[in-house]
Design an enzyme around this catalytic site. Structure first.
Site, PDB file in Angstrom:
ATOM      1  N   THR A   1     -16.141  20.346  -5.269  1.00 33.93           N
ATOM      2  CA  THR A   1     -16.821  21.649  -5.239  1.00 33.93           C
ATOM      3  C   THR A   1     -17.583  21.770  -6.523  1.00 33.93           C
ATOM      4  O   THR A   1     -17.170  22.433  -7.452  1.00 33.93           O
ATOM      5  CB  THR A   1     -15.872  22.823  -5.122  1.00 33.93           C
ATOM      6  OG1 THR A   1     -15.180  22.695  -3.918  1.00 33.93           O
ATOM      7  CG2 THR A   1     -16.627  24.135  -5.026  1.00 33.93           C
TER       8      THR A   1
ATOM      9  N   SER B   1     -10.346  37.196  -3.347  1.00 35.89           N
ATOM     10  CA  SER B   1     -10.340  38.618  -3.723  1.00 35.89           C
ATOM     11  C   SER B   1     -11.500  38.955  -4.639  1.00 35.89           C
ATOM     12  O   SER B   1     -12.103  38.086  -5.224  1.00 35.89           O
ATOM     13  CB  SER B   1      -9.020  38.979  -4.393  1.00 35.89           C
ATOM     14  OG  SER B   1      -8.882  38.291  -5.620  1.00 35.89           O
TER      15      SER B   1
END
Length: 412
Positions: free
Chosen positions: A197, A412
């Site tokens: 990533t 979140s």
């Protein structure tokens, strides 16, 4: 805080003639943060890249690979890049492809280009559709502030769980010509070889022929971004792009000769720096670890063993705890998949400490010496196989409590 990795200084990041950078706050995932980036390339620039090998590769990866392939088939050259954070646009099916194409079309409209001349990139949460309207609404602002000296802002605009931006610049003389190169990268978790990533963008002002740049980017990636691992997970979005703007005096049209070798060394060096900044900023990392395996029959088996050590959660947690439970390293060597390895010839070192000799504990090894090294923030582990002249090095970090906390609460 990144391990021994100072925050880049904006004034130290040199503009590269032939590339302009703009950014915006599009509110893709969170408000009031830079999350949209545009790069505009001069006419005559060449672009090449390497991408994740994950079969579930994201929509922007698929389109970027197709657009680069079209250039090689005689299509129009790449003139722009667009990057969003907060959403990976991966696992999103036909709608994801449509959204990535719509992003390219909007950039092309704003810059008077064709959509195929734009490379899209995304990073963030997987399996959620791209908020395409937010991106379209944010692109005019990104294009309107295109500047040559926006590299620090660009590094901030591609961050996700990174704790700090990652960037580097170099200026050097090659063949009597001054060459400037500046790059940025991002990544902190889901990092494994064959890209991770991570995103990496490197611009150089040399003129480099397309076939030469294709070879150059692969070499640089293999010795940098494809030699790092944080957690052993290969992502869906990883991309490393090298852009040669062609605006400087140096011209390279062959992958041979002194000028090419000097450029290859410089590009690889700055790529390695950008890759290592990712490891130093690994999610929850407290230690930067170099794993070298030498004395192998070929590089492939050395890399296989190095990755086995670097990926091992038992090894990584031992280093986090500064616990010299170093039999875990020998176990990783043993299961790495080199079936004919003669372990009776193997030696193991931690920095200057000779831990294992001829496949067993060195009689002179003292555990307090191993613990002394393991308490350092930077540690080199070297395994000597005693069966050849090949060597390979990978870079990794330890595995801490914070890694679990960060990834348990990522969305979140």
């Amino acid at each position: 805080m990144a391990v021994n990795s100072p925050l880049p200084v904006a004034a130290d990041l040199k503009p590269v003639n032939g590339i302009e950078i703009g950014f915006a706050q599009a509110g893709i995932k969170k408000p009031n943060r830079k999350d949209l980036l545009v790069m505009k390339l001069a006419e005559g620039a060449t672009v090449s890249g390497v991408f994740t090998l994950n079969r579930f590769c994201a929509a922007p990866v698929q389109i970027s690979k197709a657009n680069l392939a079209a250039v090689k088939a005689g299509g129009q050259p790449i003139r722009a890049l667009v990057v969003n954070t907060g959403n990976a646009n991966a696992g999103t099916g036909e709608q994801g492809l449509a959204n990535a194409n719509a992003t390219c079309a909007e950039v092309a409209k704003l810059m008077n280009l064709e959509p195929q001349q734009v490379l899209p990139f995304s990073t963030g949460v997987i399996l959620e559709q791209l908020p395409i309207q937010k991106i379209i609404d944010g692109l005019p602002a990104a294009v309107s502030n295109l500047k040559a000296d926006n590299w620090f802002n660009a590094a901030e605009a591609i961050m996700t769980t990174d704790t700090q931006p990652k960037a580097a610049s170099r200026t050097l003389l090659i063949g009597g010509h001054e060459v400037t190169m500046t790059g940025i990268s991002k990544g902190a978790g889901m990092i494994k070889p064959n890209m991770a990533t991570m995103l990496g963008y490197l611009a150089i002002d040399a003129k480099v022929a397309q076939p030469v740049l294709d070879e150059l980017v692969k070499h640089a990636a293999d010795h940098s971004f494809n030699s790092i691992t944080i957690d052993g997970d290969t992502s869906t979005n990883d991309s490393f792009i090298v852009m040669a703007t062609g605006t400087g005096g140096l011209s390279i049209d062959s992958a041979s000769g002194a000028d090419y070798e000097a450029l290859k060394e410089a590009v690889t060096d700055i790529s390695r720096n950008l890759a290592q900044q990712i490891i130093r900023d690994g999610e929850g990392a407290t230690k930067f670890m170099t794993i070298t395996v030498d004395g192998g029959r070929d590089v492939q088996e050395c890399r296989k063993i190095a990755y086995a050590i670097a990926h091992s959660p038992l090894v990584k947690t031992a280093f986090f705890a500064s616990d010299p439970n170093l039999g875990r390293i020998l176990a990783a060597v043993g299961y790495a998949g080199v079936d004919d390895l003669d372990v009776s010839k193997l030696d193991l070192y931690l920095d200057d400490v000779w831990v294992a000799k001829s496949g067993g504990r060195n009689p002179d090894y003292k555990e307090e010496d191993g613990q002394r090294v393991m308490k350092q923030s930077e540690i080199t582990t070297r395994v000597t196989l005693g069966r050849g002249d090949a060597t390979a090095t990978v870079w990794t970090c330890d595995l801490s409590h914070d890694y679990v906390s960060i990834n348990a609460d990522y969305r979140s």
